[in-house]
Design a protein around this motif. Structure first.
Motif, PDB file in Angstrom:
ATOM      1  N   ILE A  95       1.060  -1.290  -0.022  1.00 51.14           N
ATOM      2  CA  ILE A  95      -0.180  -0.007   0.106  1.00 51.14           C
ATOM      3  C   ILE A  95       0.811   1.290  -0.004  1.00 51.14           C
ATOM      4  CG2 ILE A  95      -1.592   1.347   1.403  1.00 51.14           C
ATOM      5  CD1 ILE A  95      -3.033  -0.665   0.264  1.00 51.14           C
ATOM      6  N   GLU A  96       1.768   1.238   0.776  1.00 52.99           N
ATOM      7  CA  GLU A  96       2.805   2.353   1.020  1.00 52.99           C
ATOM      8  C   GLU A  96       3.314   2.822  -0.212  1.00 52.99           C
ATOM      9  OE1 GLU A  96       6.938   4.051   3.460  1.00 52.99           O
ATOM     10  OE2 GLU A  96       5.839   1.880   3.839  1.00 52.99           O
ATOM     11  N   LYS A  97       3.749   1.734  -1.149  1.00 54.12           N
ATOM     12  CA  LYS A  97       4.408   2.122  -2.680  1.00 54.12           C
ATOM     13  C   LYS A  97       3.513   2.620  -3.646  1.00 54.12           C
ATOM     14  CE  LYS A  97       6.173  -2.076  -2.664  1.00 54.12           C
ATOM     15  NZ  LYS A  97       6.987  -3.550  -3.160  1.00 54.12           N
ATOM     16  N   LEU A  98       2.172   2.036  -3.622  1.00 56.27           N
ATOM     17  CA  LEU A  98       1.166   2.601  -4.429  1.00 56.27           C
ATOM     18  C   LEU A  98       0.707   3.987  -4.094  1.00 56.27           C
ATOM     19  CD1 LEU A  98      -0.914  -1.072  -4.575  1.00 56.27           C
ATOM     20  CD2 LEU A  98       0.499   0.302  -6.446  1.00 56.27           C
ATOM     21  N   LEU A  99       0.788   4.355  -2.739  1.00 55.58           N
ATOM     22  CA  LEU A  99       0.284   5.529  -2.148  1.00 55.58           C
ATOM     23  C   LEU A  99       1.443   6.491  -2.827  1.00 55.58           C
ATOM     24  CD1 LEU A  99      -1.340   5.227   1.087  1.00 55.58           C
ATOM     25  CD2 LEU A  99      -2.390   5.860  -0.853  1.00 55.58           C
ATOM     26  N   MET A 100       2.552   6.142  -2.916  1.00 47.25           N
ATOM     27  CA  MET A 100       3.488   6.844  -3.222  1.00 47.25           C
ATOM     28  C   MET A 100       3.400   7.351  -4.755  1.00 47.25           C
ATOM     29  SD  MET A 100       6.835   5.854  -1.200  1.00 47.25           S
ATOM     30  CE  MET A 100       8.186   6.934  -1.898  1.00 47.25           C
ATOM     31  N   MET A 101       2.932   6.299  -5.382  1.00 46.88           N
ATOM     32  CA  MET A 101       2.911   6.464  -6.887  1.00 46.88           C
ATOM     33  C   MET A 101       1.834   7.340  -7.205  1.00 46.88           C
ATOM     34  SD  MET A 101       1.879   3.651  -9.861  1.00 46.88           S
ATOM     35  CE  MET A 101       3.681   2.701  -9.767  1.00 46.88           C
ATOM     36  N   GLY A 102       0.559   6.972  -6.289  1.00 50.23           N
ATOM     37  CA  GLY A 102      -0.626   7.996  -6.601  1.00 50.23           C
ATOM     38  C   GLY A 102      -0.398   9.416  -6.287  1.00 50.23           C
ATOM     39  N   SER A 103       0.333   9.634  -5.155  1.00 51.84           N
ATOM     40  CA  SER A 103       0.535  11.087  -4.813  1.00 51.84           C
ATOM     41  C   SER A 103       1.590  11.878  -5.914  1.00 51.84           C
ATOM     42  CB  SER A 103       1.328  11.225  -3.611  1.00 51.84           C
ATOM     43  OG  SER A 103       2.594  10.687  -3.391  1.00 51.84           O
ATOM     44  N   SER A 104       2.543  10.854  -6.476  1.00 51.41           N
ATOM     45  CA  SER A 104       3.377  11.526  -7.456  1.00 51.41           C
ATOM     46  C   SER A 104       2.574  11.807  -8.736  1.00 51.41           C
ATOM     47  CB  SER A 104       4.316  10.502  -8.241  1.00 51.41           C
ATOM     48  OG  SER A 104       3.840   9.447  -8.937  1.00 51.41           O
ATOM     49  N   PHE A 105       1.227  11.279  -8.827  1.00 50.59           N
ATOM     50  CA  PHE A 105       0.411  11.660 -10.330  1.00 50.59           C
ATOM     51  C   PHE A 105       0.152  13.153 -10.021  1.00 50.59           C
ATOM     52  CE2 PHE A 105      -1.624   7.399 -10.946  1.00 50.59           C
ATOM     53  CZ  PHE A 105      -0.128   6.823 -11.443  1.00 50.59           C
ATOM     54  N   LYS A 106      -0.050  13.633  -8.876  1.00 55.52           N
ATOM     55  CA  LYS A 106      -0.499  15.042  -8.736  1.00 55.52           C
ATOM     56  C   LYS A 106       1.034  15.956  -8.940  1.00 55.52           C
ATOM     57  CE  LYS A 106      -4.409  15.726  -5.591  1.00 55.52           C
ATOM     58  NZ  LYS A 106      -4.864  15.952  -4.192  1.00 55.52           N
ATOM     59  N   GLU A 107       1.741  15.439  -8.623  1.00 56.72           N
ATOM     60  CA  GLU A 107       3.172  16.313  -8.587  1.00 56.72           C
ATOM     61  C   GLU A 107       3.622  16.299  -9.954  1.00 56.72           C
ATOM     62  OE1 GLU A 107       7.332  17.016  -6.114  1.00 56.72           O
ATOM     63  OE2 GLU A 107       5.971  15.518  -5.521  1.00 56.72           O
ATOM     64  N   HIS A 108       3.802  15.326 -10.556  1.00 59.08           N
ATOM     65  CA  HIS A 108       4.440  15.432 -11.694  1.00 59.08           C
ATOM     66  C   HIS A 108       3.433  14.819 -13.072  1.00 59.08           C
ATOM     67  CE1 HIS A 108       8.386  15.471  -9.453  1.00 59.08           C
ATOM     68  NE2 HIS A 108       7.742  14.385  -8.904  1.00 59.08           N
ATOM     69  N   GLY A 109       2.203  14.198 -12.725  1.00 57.34           N
ATOM     70  CA  GLY A 109       1.303  13.905 -13.661  1.00 57.34           C
ATOM     71  C   GLY A 109       1.583  12.208 -14.076  1.00 57.34           C
ATOM     72  N   GLN A 110       0.941  11.656 -14.738  1.00 56.42           N
ATOM     73  CA  GLN A 110       0.859  10.269 -15.104  1.00 56.42           C
ATOM     74  C   GLN A 110       2.013  10.195 -16.402  1.00 56.42           C
ATOM     75  OE1 GLN A 110      -2.703   8.404 -16.023  1.00 56.42           O
ATOM     76  NE2 GLN A 110      -1.830   6.576 -16.968  1.00 56.42           N
TER      77      GLN A 110
END
Length: 378
Positions: A95-110
């Motif tokens: 979960i921690e790894k996936l949440l980090m990826m999800g938060s990166s979408f906001k900062e850097h986009g998909q």
């Protein structure tokens, strides 16, 4: 109304302009007239469905049935998943790894698109079935579920005409090193794909699909086709397939805690009735393959030709405690002085908070006395 199609991985769509859908693909291209070129669309996770037979299983086993049957939507599954993480260390790490990826979408986009194809879903609606990018899908779902945002996230997807298992496996291996169980499923899925075998309708256990590969007859040249994709030799792939002998709960545990192929190979050399306990001991004590091997080595033969009384095939509590203590000492000895002091300070705080401080102190004082006694004999 046209009859519903069986919802299986990467099923071709029927050419029918009369079918009605609740979730429509973009207005520019309809699924009934798929072009030969790939195209980009923007979709919400609720318009998408992961491939249930993707070799890398992300969603925990306790949620898979309800999610893939439609009893839970993707956000409800994400909420349940977050709840599981509070009580399970293996789930929490994922979960921690996936949440980090999800938060990166906001900062850097998909950065990378999700790929897949429009298929007829279980209820007759068209859904976008994911070929590659399930981690990005769940990262967005978990981020949305945990943040309390009002608007659903929009994900960039790439519609492809011919999704393949080969692309799935290559994507998985580039994204993150697969566990031994995932590698076994990758080999099995490639074998089934090469033979044109799709999951049967109504199959209840996902692993049963992959297990079919162990019993299938391998056509000439098949292994040679898999080697460039898996980057493994034929004997190694056969060893991986043998992992699928484990029961589904055992495979789930081995996958979640990423037991190595060598550890699992040693476990499989033991009698079947001991597999479950050995898997749990391997997880709890972080046993190496050599340590597992010690547990399954047959007793030596005496000079009279009789076997010595067998030692317990599973470690006694004292052996388990000794291994844990040895690992504790080795870990701390590798740290510098400052890091070691910080670690010991945190351990002391944790023992006091958990109410184990006095008991730990008594045991450590007794262990200190026994160690001194043995050192004085030298």
């Amino acid at each position: 109304m046209p009859p519903k199609k069986r919802f299986s991985a990467f099923t071709d769509l029927a050419s029918s302009s009369s079918e009605k859908t609740k979730v429509q693909p973009s207005s520019t291209v309809t699924p009934e007239k798929s072009p030969s070129v790939e195209r980009i669309e923007r979709l919400t996770p609720s318009q998408m469905i992961p491939d249930r037979f993707q070799p890398r299983r992300l969603l925990p086993p306790s949620l898979r049935t309800d999610f893939f049957s439609g009893r839970l939507n993707c956000y409800q599954a994400a909420m349940e998943w977050l709840a599981l993480a509070r009580a399970d260390q293996g789930v929490a790490a994922e979960i921690e790894k996936l949440l980090m990826m999800g938060s990166s979408f906001k900062e850097h986009g998909q950065i990378k698109s999700i790929t897949g194809k429009w298929v007829s879903g279980p209820s007759g609606d068209y859904v976008f079935q994911i070929e590659t990018g399930e981690r990005r899908f769940w990262a967005a779902c978990l981020q949305y579920a945990s943040s309390g945002a009002k608007d659903e996230p929009q994900l960039r997807v790439e519609v492809v005409d011919h999704p393949t298992r080969q692309r799935q496996v290559l994507e998985n291996r580039h994204a993150e090193p697969p566990s031994a169980v995932e590698q076994a499923c990758e080999v099995a899925s490639l074998i089934m794909a090469e033979q044109g075998v799709e999951p049967e309708a109504g199959i209840e256990d996902d692993f049963d699909f992959f297990r079919q590969a162990r019993n299938s007859r391998m056509p000439s040249g098949l292994w040679e086709k898999l080697m460039p994709i898996m980057q493994l030799t034929r004997p190694r792939m056969v060893q991986l397939l043998n992992i699928l002998q484990l029961s589904t709960p055992q495979l789930d545990l081995a996958d979640r805690y990423r037991l190595s192929e060598r550890v699992l190979r040693e476990i499989l050399s033991a009698p079947r009735e001991q597999w479950d306990r050995m898997i749990r001991l391997s997880i709890q004590n972080q046993l190496t393959s050599d340590e597992v091997s010690e547990m399954v080595t047959p007793p030596p033969v005496t000079e009279q030709g009789n076997r010595k009384p067998p030692t317990p095939i599973l470690p006694a509590p004292a052996r388990q405690a000794a291994r844990s203590m040895r690992r504790f000492v080795l870990t701390l000895s590798e740290l510098d002085r400052l890091s070691r002091d910080e670690a010991l300070d945190e351990i002391a705080d944790t023992l006091v908070v958990k109410g184990n401080a006095q008991e730990s102190l008594t045991l450590l004082e007794e262990l200190t006395r026994l160690i001194h006694a043995r050192l004085d004999r030298k």
